[in-house]
Design a protein around this motif. Structure first.
Motif, PDB file in Angstrom:
ATOM      1  N   HIS A   1      42.022  47.188  44.296  1.00 41.22           N
ATOM      2  CA  HIS A   1      42.195  47.216  42.844  1.00 41.22           C
ATOM      3  C   HIS A   1      41.660  45.928  42.221  1.00 41.22           C
ATOM      4  N   LEU A   2      41.918  44.814  42.867  1.00 46.35           N
ATOM      5  CA  LEU A   2      41.425  43.534  42.362  1.00 46.35           C
ATOM      6  C   LEU A   2      39.901  43.496  42.406  1.00 46.35           C
ATOM      7  N   LEU A   3      39.334  43.938  43.518  1.00 42.64           N
ATOM      8  CA  LEU A   3      37.876  43.957  43.655  1.00 42.64           C
ATOM      9  C   LEU A   3      37.219  44.801  42.568  1.00 42.64           C
ATOM     10  N   GLU A   4      37.839  45.903  42.240  1.00 43.40           N
ATOM     11  CA  GLU A   4      37.294  46.811  41.235  1.00 43.40           C
ATOM     12  C   GLU A   4      37.146  46.126  39.876  1.00 43.40           C
ATOM     13  N   ASN A   5      38.028  45.170  39.588  1.00 44.23           N
ATOM     14  CA  ASN A   5      38.015  44.513  38.285  1.00 44.23           C
ATOM     15  C   ASN A   5      37.338  43.148  38.294  1.00 44.23           C
ATOM     16  N   MET A   6      36.877  42.715  39.453  1.00 40.61           N
ATOM     17  CA  MET A   6      36.173  41.433  39.541  1.00 40.61           C
ATOM     18  C   MET A   6      34.731  41.578  39.091  1.00 40.61           C
ATOM     19  N   THR A   7      34.107  40.457  38.763  1.00 38.36           N
ATOM     20  CA  THR A   7      32.705  40.465  38.357  1.00 38.36           C
ATOM     21  C   THR A   7      31.827  39.979  39.497  1.00 38.36           C
ATOM     22  N   GLU A   8      30.535  40.203  39.362  1.00 39.11           N
ATOM     23  CA  GLU A   8      29.575  39.843  40.397  1.00 39.11           C
ATOM     24  C   GLU A   8      29.651  38.345  40.709  1.00 39.11           C
ATOM     25  N   GLY A   9      29.741  38.031  42.002  1.00 34.51           N
ATOM     26  CA  GLY A   9      29.767  36.638  42.425  1.00 34.51           C
ATOM     27  C   GLY A   9      31.151  36.068  42.656  1.00 34.51           C
ATOM     28  N   GLN A  10      32.185  36.741  42.167  1.00 30.84           N
ATOM     29  CA  GLN A  10      33.540  36.247  42.385  1.00 30.84           C
ATOM     30  C   GLN A  10      33.996  36.544  43.821  1.00 30.84           C
ATOM     31  N   LYS A  11      34.868  35.680  44.336  1.00 29.89           N
ATOM     32  CA  LYS A  11      35.390  35.833  45.687  1.00 29.89           C
ATOM     33  C   LYS A  11      36.894  36.081  45.630  1.00 29.89           C
ATOM     34  N   LEU A  12      37.369  36.890  46.574  1.00 31.45           N
ATOM     35  CA  LEU A  12      38.783  37.238  46.638  1.00 31.45           C
ATOM     36  C   LEU A  12      39.374  36.739  47.946  1.00 31.45           C
TER      37      LEU A  12
END
Length: 206
Positions: free
Chosen positions: A154-165
């Motif tokens: 769910h977090l990945l779905e709302n992240m933008t390009e280049g962000q890391k989780l």
């Protein structure tokens, strides 16, 4: 285990972190026109936590918030480099640790409703921090027992390009607690270090 049962909006799973949130959550459960099972996860320790308090006026107005925004007015949203998300009582540990470490480029968000996952609310929160490059999920539970495996996609779905989780929390365990107070304290310190330190271990990229 409850999160594994979630599908087709069959239940509502929440982790309120303040009396205000608990009140509005229970009120909405009673007042809404349709009936749906409500699962509330909250530890007894919040009853003794002086920081987990609300004014009576907060109960008289407002509504349940699926995500609680950054509450520290001294945090400049434009300078935030890392967003730490969590649920429940670990928020208060994170808030104290951030203040002690003077981590003014870290924002803390509380996910109060785990299912149905509040995608629109989370996307709106992420947009407030345009310079954030790192997203961290922090939890008090072992990696295999808290919301981490459920929330990461769910977090990945709302992240933008280049962000890391990344993940900050206890390692996977066969038991919900270590059973030794000194080891619990050591693990608590370690997860706070992970929340504010360099991303290590399992890191996902958008």
């Amino acid at each position: 285990r409850f999160l594994q049962l979630c599908a087709q909006e069959n239940i509502q799973v929440c982790y309120p972190s303040t009396p205000e949130q608990m009140f509005h959550l229970l009120r909405s459960q009673m007042m809404r026109a349709y009936r749906k099972p409500l699962v509330i996860m909250t530890p007894k320790s919040l009853l003794r936590n002086k920081d987990a308090a609300s004014d009576l006026s907060d109960l008289a107005r407002g509504e349940f918030q699926t995500i609680i925004s950054e509450r520290d007015a001294t945090i400049d949203a434009k300078k935030v480099k890392r967003i730490v998300l969590c649920s429940g009582k670990v928020y208060y540990d994170l808030a104290h640790a951030r203040s002690e470490r003077k981590e003014d480029d870290v924002a803390l968000l509380r996910v109060e409703q785990l299912y149905p996952f509040p995608h629109k609310a989370l996307a709106a929160e992420f947009r407030k921090f345009p310079a954030a490059t790192e997203i961290v999920w922090c939890q008090d539970e072992p990696a295999n027992q808290g919301p981490w495996f459920y929330t990461q996609h769910h977090l990945l779905e709302n992240m933008t390009e280049g962000q890391k989780l990344g993940y900050a929390g206890r390692p996977a365990s066969a038991s919900p607690a270590v059973g030794y107070s000194h080891l619990h304290v050591e693990q608590q310190k370690a997860l706070l270090d992970q929340a504010f330190g360099k991303l290590k271990g399992f890191v996902l990229s958008k």
